[in-house]
Design an enzyme around this catalytic site. Structure first.
Site: not given
Length: 240
Positions: A132, A145
């Protein structure tokens, strides 16, 4: 259609489903979700393999089943499954931390381990780990995350080097891609003000679509990308 099999984790919805639809006419698919009930779309030439990736024992069983049932034809792995629980690290429950670490990083590592064993016999295969943009930029309230996504980039680069160290002649590639803001149920949860803020930061002036990522995945699995290896590819509309 080839006899090559591609594993896609988190394939029942969102990005994973878009990737599955794109690849279904080209490969035989092994589709993962936490349960069979998660699948609302039936794709031809596909097998379903279920496991709760937050549970290490289920991941171990999943990997054994993957090798036993599909090891002979496995050619590609798309580690797409991921979860996030946005919160300040100060207030983040340990259970949420463990779940993100297990699903986003530990499970992909174990699946990569299994795939590498399989690929070492045929000396060919492709692993694509879905990272990401926040793995590089960081993001408030996504410390865990973002850490797991950064870990996937390091994992991919290291494994590509490891393959070369163990095999003088091979056609095994490992890489990662880092999507920016893609229209999925995860980004749908963002407040409108947040969406407007990020949209202003994107030179392409739009959020990405799951199909944009699926097209990239299709290319990276193909022979046309044979020299793309050990790197992280950004697909974010120019987001800095």
């Amino acid at each position: 259609m080839t006899n090559k099999k591609i594993l896609i984790t988190g394939a029942s919805r969102g990005l994973g489903l878009a990737i599955s639809k794109k690849l279904s006419s080209q490969y035989e698919l092994i589709l993962h979700a936490s349960s069979k009930e998660s699948f609302t779309t039936t794709l031809p030439n596909s097998h379903i393999l279920c496991a709760d990736l937050s549970n290490p024992e289920q991941v171990s069983d999943f990997c054994k089943q993957l090798k036993k049932e599909h090891g002979g034809e496995l050619y590609g792995v798309i580690n797409n499954a991921g979860v996030t629980f946005d919160n300040s690290l100060i207030f983040q429950p340990e259970k949420a931390i463990d779940t993100m670490l297990n699903v986003n990083l530990r499970a992909p590592i174990m699946i990569c381990k299994t795939a590498m064993k399989i690929f070492s016999l045929s000396k060919k295969g492709v692993i694509i780990n879905i990272s990401s943009v926040v793995g590089e930029t960081g993001n408030a309230f996504q410390a865990v995350y973002a850490s797991t996504k950064a870990g996937l980039v390091a994992l991919s680069r290291s494994l590509a080097q490891e393959v070369a160290a163990l095999n003088e002649e091979h056609s095994i590639r490992v890489l990662s891609i880092s999507p920016g803001f893609i229209e999925t149920d995860m980004t749908d949860k963002l407040p409108e003000k947040e969406k407007e803020k990020y949209l202003k930061m994107i030179p392409s002036k739009r959020f990405g679509k799951a199909e944009d990522v699926a097209e990239l995945i299709s290319f990276l699995l193909s022979e046309q990308s044979a020299y793309v290896n050990g790197t992280n590819i950004h697909i974010n509309g120019g987001l800095a």
